[in-house]
Motif scaffolding. Structure first.
Motif, PDB file in Angstrom:
ATOM      1  N   LEU A 144       0.818  -1.208   0.000  1.00  0.00           N
ATOM      2  CA  LEU A 144       0.000   0.000   0.000  1.00  0.00           C
ATOM      3  C   LEU A 144       0.856   1.263   0.000  1.00  0.00           C
ATOM      4  O   LEU A 144       0.429   2.304  -0.505  1.00  0.00           O
ATOM      5  CB  LEU A 144      -0.928   0.017   1.226  1.00  0.00           C
ATOM      6  N   ALA A 145       2.064   1.159   0.556  1.00  0.00           N
ATOM      7  CA  ALA A 145       2.939   2.332   0.626  1.00  0.00           C
ATOM      8  C   ALA A 145       3.348   2.822  -0.761  1.00  0.00           C
ATOM      9  O   ALA A 145       3.758   3.970  -0.925  1.00  0.00           O
ATOM     10  CB  ALA A 145       4.180   2.002   1.450  1.00  0.00           C
ATOM     11  N   LYS A 146       3.211   1.961  -1.771  1.00  0.00           N
ATOM     12  CA  LYS A 146       3.590   2.335  -3.137  1.00  0.00           C
ATOM     13  C   LYS A 146       2.558   3.244  -3.790  1.00  0.00           C
ATOM     14  O   LYS A 146       2.811   3.829  -4.837  1.00  0.00           O
ATOM     15  CB  LYS A 146       3.780   1.078  -3.991  1.00  0.00           C
ATOM     16  N   SER A 147       1.392   3.352  -3.190  1.00  0.00           N
ATOM     17  CA  SER A 147       0.317   4.160  -3.770  1.00  0.00           C
ATOM     18  C   SER A 147       0.021   5.355  -2.880  1.00  0.00           C
ATOM     19  O   SER A 147      -0.343   5.193  -1.711  1.00  0.00           O
ATOM     20  CB  SER A 147      -0.950   3.319  -3.935  1.00  0.00           C
ATOM     21  N   LYS A 148       0.157   6.546  -3.411  1.00  0.00           N
ATOM     22  CA  LYS A 148      -0.138   7.739  -2.601  1.00  0.00           C
ATOM     23  C   LYS A 148      -1.621   7.800  -2.261  1.00  0.00           C
ATOM     24  O   LYS A 148      -2.003   8.266  -1.196  1.00  0.00           O
ATOM     25  CB  LYS A 148       0.296   9.009  -3.340  1.00  0.00           C
ATOM     26  N   PHE A 149      -2.461   7.311  -3.164  1.00  0.00           N
ATOM     27  CA  PHE A 149      -3.900   7.334  -2.901  1.00  0.00           C
ATOM     28  C   PHE A 149      -4.269   6.318  -1.819  1.00  0.00           C
ATOM     29  O   PHE A 149      -5.023   6.640  -0.897  1.00  0.00           O
ATOM     30  CB  PHE A 149      -4.676   7.038  -4.187  1.00  0.00           C
ATOM     31  N   GLY A 181      -6.413   8.067  -9.908  1.00  0.00           N
ATOM     32  CA  GLY A 181      -6.584   7.333  -8.654  1.00  0.00           C
ATOM     33  C   GLY A 181      -7.030   5.903  -8.884  1.00  0.00           C
ATOM     34  O   GLY A 181      -6.512   4.969  -8.257  1.00  0.00           O
ATOM     35  N   LEU A 182      -8.005   5.716  -9.790  1.00  0.00           N
ATOM     36  CA  LEU A 182      -8.494   4.371 -10.082  1.00  0.00           C
ATOM     37  C   LEU A 182      -7.378   3.496 -10.641  1.00  0.00           C
ATOM     38  O   LEU A 182      -7.196   2.344 -10.212  1.00  0.00           O
ATOM     39  CB  LEU A 182      -9.655   4.446 -11.086  1.00  0.00           C
ATOM     40  N   ASN A 183      -6.630   4.010 -11.596  1.00  0.00           N
ATOM     41  CA  ASN A 183      -5.546   3.223 -12.200  1.00  0.00           C
ATOM     42  C   ASN A 183      -4.501   2.820 -11.154  1.00  0.00           C
ATOM     43  O   ASN A 183      -4.020   1.679 -11.156  1.00  0.00           O
ATOM     44  CB  ASN A 183      -4.872   4.016 -13.324  1.00  0.00           C
ATOM     45  N   GLU A 184      -4.182   3.753 -10.269  1.00  0.00           N
ATOM     46  CA  GLU A 184      -3.166   3.457  -9.259  1.00  0.00           C
ATOM     47  C   GLU A 184      -3.652   2.391  -8.287  1.00  0.00           C
ATOM     48  O   GLU A 184      -2.927   1.439  -7.968  1.00  0.00           O
ATOM     49  CB  GLU A 184      -2.804   4.737  -8.509  1.00  0.00           C
ATOM     50  N   LEU A 185      -4.885   2.520  -7.817  1.00  0.00           N
ATOM     51  CA  LEU A 185      -5.426   1.536  -6.877  1.00  0.00           C
ATOM     52  C   LEU A 185      -5.607   0.168  -7.547  1.00  0.00           C
ATOM     53  O   LEU A 185      -5.351  -0.873  -6.939  1.00  0.00           O
ATOM     54  CB  LEU A 185      -6.764   2.033  -6.316  1.00  0.00           C
ATOM     55  N   ALA A 186      -6.044   0.166  -8.808  1.00  0.00           N
ATOM     56  CA  ALA A 186      -6.210  -1.095  -9.544  1.00  0.00           C
ATOM     57  C   ALA A 186      -4.860  -1.789  -9.734  1.00  0.00           C
ATOM     58  O   ALA A 186      -4.749  -3.009  -9.581  1.00  0.00           O
ATOM     59  CB  ALA A 186      -6.869  -0.830 -10.900  1.00  0.00           C
ATOM     60  N   ASN A 187      -3.828  -1.011 -10.058  1.00  0.00           N
ATOM     61  CA  ASN A 187      -2.492  -1.593 -10.247  1.00  0.00           C
ATOM     62  C   ASN A 187      -1.971  -2.208  -8.956  1.00  0.00           C
ATOM     63  O   ASN A 187      -1.363  -3.293  -8.973  1.00  0.00           O
ATOM     64  CB  ASN A 187      -1.515  -0.529 -10.746  1.00  0.00           C
ATOM     65  N   ILE A 188      -2.219  -1.532  -7.829  1.00  0.00           N
ATOM     66  CA  ILE A 188      -1.789  -2.078  -6.535  1.00  0.00           C
ATOM     67  C   ILE A 188      -2.531  -3.379  -6.237  1.00  0.00           C
ATOM     68  O   ILE A 188      -1.940  -4.365  -5.786  1.00  0.00           O
ATOM     69  CB  ILE A 188      -2.029  -1.049  -5.410  1.00  0.00           C
ATOM     70  N   ALA A 189      -3.837  -3.400  -6.489  1.00  0.00           N
ATOM     71  CA  ALA A 189      -4.630  -4.613  -6.244  1.00  0.00           C
ATOM     72  C   ALA A 189      -4.129  -5.768  -7.112  1.00  0.00           C
ATOM     73  O   ALA A 189      -4.025  -6.915  -6.649  1.00  0.00           O
ATOM     74  CB  ALA A 189      -6.104  -4.338  -6.526  1.00  0.00           C
ATOM     75  N   GLN A 190      -3.819  -5.500  -8.376  1.00  0.00           N
ATOM     76  CA  GLN A 190      -3.308  -6.536  -9.275  1.00  0.00           C
ATOM     77  C   GLN A 190      -1.927  -7.010  -8.834  1.00  0.00           C
ATOM     78  O   GLN A 190      -1.615  -8.203  -8.906  1.00  0.00           O
ATOM     79  CB  GLN A 190      -3.277  -6.003 -10.705  1.00  0.00           C
ATOM     80  N   GLU A 191      -1.110  -6.070  -8.371  1.00  0.00           N
ATOM     81  CA  GLU A 191       0.230  -6.421  -7.899  1.00  0.00           C
ATOM     82  C   GLU A 191       0.154  -7.316  -6.660  1.00  0.00           C
ATOM     83  O   GLU A 191       0.932  -8.269  -6.518  1.00  0.00           O
ATOM     84  CB  GLU A 191       1.004  -5.141  -7.583  1.00  0.00           C
ATOM     85  N   ILE A 192      -0.792  -7.017  -5.779  1.00  0.00           N
ATOM     86  CA  ILE A 192      -0.967  -7.825  -4.570  1.00  0.00           C
ATOM     87  C   ILE A 192      -1.407  -9.240  -4.938  1.00  0.00           C
ATOM     88  O   ILE A 192      -0.908 -10.222  -4.377  1.00  0.00           O
ATOM     89  CB  ILE A 192      -1.972  -7.155  -3.618  1.00  0.00           C
ATOM     90  N   ARG A 193      -2.332  -9.362  -5.895  1.00  0.00           N
ATOM     91  CA  ARG A 193      -2.764 -10.694  -6.332  1.00  0.00           C
ATOM     92  C   ARG A 193      -1.591 -11.477  -6.911  1.00  0.00           C
ATOM     93  O   ARG A 193      -1.449 -12.672  -6.674  1.00  0.00           O
ATOM     94  CB  ARG A 193      -3.886 -10.579  -7.373  1.00  0.00           C
ATOM     95  N   LYS A 194      -0.757 -10.782  -7.671  1.00  0.00           N
ATOM     96  CA  LYS A 194       0.404 -11.445  -8.275  1.00  0.00           C
ATOM     97  C   LYS A 194       1.381 -11.904  -7.196  1.00  0.00           C
ATOM     98  O   LYS A 194       1.883 -13.025  -7.226  1.00  0.00           O
ATOM     99  CB  LYS A 194       1.097 -10.483  -9.242  1.00  0.00           C
TER     100      LYS A 194
END
Length: 308
Positions: free
Chosen positions: A226-231, A285-298
């Motif tokens: 989560l620290a990777k996303s400012k949002f 914001g959506l793109n950043e949060l979506a990328n973090i969620a996908q990264e976590i799944r990976k």
């Protein structure tokens, strides 16, 4: 009644089992008030009995949908997998057929096999898709936001939903911008951005509770992502109002207000500025949060686990 922890307009009612000592069948149907609910999930950890069939018939009379869920499937699989010649698909097929034996008078109702410990397995996502198809349009969005992320496809569906919402929010922002009241547009836009991104945050399973449960399941630390996303960090720490988002909106607020005062074209210009700014911020914001969620799944190797 339980309110969903992040989508308060979704309420889940845990009703007593029909035929239990305190709720005999005839008394149950009078007191439960079937008209109160949108749909029913009839749960059983073994086979469905005559009382379940009777309840389904009464629900059907009210023109409500019902779904049979056979729970604790993981227990059945563990009990069978040590046996010689174990085949999970054959075991699941036998359980499904056994459940359906007592439901023949209802036609051919679906029975969804599920385990609350393994949402990415069995029929959890199939149930989600079925509910989504059969709910009224105005309730699908609430379901989609409230439902856990159980697969890559489930996450992608949520992302597409929020992408569609960006247009609606941006148009609302443009509508407010035409009103020549200093500060009104920026106040509304900050609130809109906060609400939208907070909903994304919880819908994608980025809240501490969801990530802690996932970390425990896969035995990997995931909160650090989560620290990777400012949002995500701002929402988590409740400091989103201090983000550069506010600075951008505050600066453009003065521009919008000045533009709105220009005779003839001012309102159109202010609306355009507000639409573009809100759209950009929500998209980022959506793109950043979506990328973090996908990264976590990976990182959690969830989709690999689903395939295997």
């Amino acid at each position: 009644m339980y309110e969903h922890p992040t989508v308060p307009n979704v309420k889940i009612w845990d009703l007593p089992g029909i035929g239990s000592p305190n709720f005999k069948a005839d008394k149950y149907l009078k007191e439960v008030k079937l008209d109160t609910y949108d749909f029913f999930i009839i749960l059983n950890s073994e086979r469905f009995m005559q009382n379940d069939v009777m309840l389904a018939k009464e629900i059907k009379k009210k023109k409500k949908n019902f779904y049979f869920v056979r729970s604790k499937i993981d227990n059945d699989i563990r009990a069978e997998e040590k046996k010689k010649g174990f085949d999970e698909q054959i075991v699941l097929s036998i359980i499904r057929e056994d459940c359906q034996k007592n439901l023949t008078e209802l036609g051919d109702p679906k029975v969804f096999l599920m385990s609350s410990f393994d949402l990415d397995k069995y029929d959890f996502e199939i149930l989600q898709n079925t509910l989504e198809e059969e709910l009224p349009d105005h309730k699908k969005s609430a379901l989609l936001q409230a439902w856990p992320v159980c697969s890559a496809a489930s996450l992608e569906k949520k992302i597409k939903f929020f992408e569609g919402m960006i247009w609606a929010a941006s148009l609302a922002s443009a509508g407010i911008a035409v009103v020549p009241v200093p500060g009104l547009s920026v106040a509304c836009d900050v609130g809109m951005v906060l609400l939208f991104l907070t909903r994304c945050y919880y819908a994608f399973g980025l809240d501490d509770g969801s990530l802690s449960r996932l970390s425990e399941k896969v035995n990997k630390p995931l909160l650090e992502h989560l620290a990777k996303s400012k949002f995500a960090s701002a929402i988590r720490e409740k400091t989103i109002a201090r983000l550069q988002v506010s600075a951008i909106l505050a600066t453009l607020s003065a521009v919008e207000y000045a533009a709105s005062l220009v005779p003839g074209v001012g309102s159109v210009a202010a609306a355009g500025i507000s639409f573009g700014t809100t759209y950009y911020l929500l998209r980022e914001g959506l793109n950043e949060l979506a990328n973090i969620a996908q990264e976590i799944r990976k990182e959690a190797e969830l989709d690999t686990l689903c395939i295997n």
